[in-house]
Design a protein around this motif. Structure first.
Motif: not given
Length: 224
Positions: A211-223
């Motif tokens: 869950r933490a990994w998926n949230a990280l990818l979702a929040d930083t996908q533009r970067d």
């Protein structure tokens, strides 16, 4: 982007003494970048390190205008970076400073000099064109008292003027020559979020780690 007074050594070390010669506005030192054909205007290898380009100009002006230009720079520092130029992420830094004397001078210099130092990504010609077209009145306010200033518009005379006062640097270094300012800012944001969300992944069970990994990818996908 910021404007400020520079207290450290300027980039073209070893060339400052060449600015102290001459007795009139037309007696500026010969710049090795002058009179280059159009095809070479955007290629100065000594001023580049990977994707980063350095720009350093000295433009002479009558000493009587120095206090006024210095006041303009101080006011600009109070109000902060220009909002229009601040949105241009390819500019690392840009600042102006007045130079009334050089180290080691034993007598007063007849002219003052406006120092402009900047680091940016991309084309040199496009960079100067942005200043000319976006904030022409502010460019006129800063350089208007300098000898030979043609005005910020149209862009070509202004480009020629900046190139004629651009100095080939003795040494230019970038810690990350393969990255742009935008890429570095993105990497820092990803690192900051990673440190906040996954600083101790060994303390998470499999479900919470995913869950933490998926949230990280979702929040930083533009970067990414």
């Amino acid at each position: 982007m910021r404007t400020q007074h520079h207290s450290g050594p300027v980039a073209p070390v070893g060339r400052l003494e060449r600015l102290t010669g001459g007795t009139g506005p037309g007696a500026q030192p010969r710049n090795p970048l002058e009179n280059q054909p159009d095809t070479q205007l955007d290629i100065v290898s000594a001023n580049r390190s990977g994707k980063v380009t350095g720009l350093t100009t000295f433009t002479p002006l009558p000493r009587r205008w120095s206090p006024l230009v210095r006041s303009v720079l101080r006011v600009k520092s109070w109000f902060g970076p220009d909002k229009t130029l601040r949105r241009l992420s390819f500019i690392h830094v840009a600042y102006w400073a007045m130079v009334d004397t050089f180290p080691g001078q034993t007598r007063r210099q007849r002219y003052s000099y406006l120092l402009f130092v900047s680091n940016f990504n991309g084309s040199w010609l496009d960079y100067i064109d942005v200043f000319s077209r976006t904030v022409p009145h502010k460019m006129a306010l800063l350089w208007g008292s300098s000898f030979g200033f043609p005005g910020a518009m149209p862009p070509r005379p202004f480009t020629d003027y900046i190139r004629g006062n651009d100095w080939e640097l003795s040494h230019y270094f970038s810690a990350y020559p393969g990255a742009t300012a935008t890429e570095l800012a993105s990497a820092l944001r990803v690192r900051e979020r990673f440190a906040a969300e996954l600083a101790r992944p060994e303390e998470l069970d499999d479900v919470h780690l995913v869950r933490a990994w998926n949230a990280l990818l979702a929040d930083t996908q533009r970067d990414l």
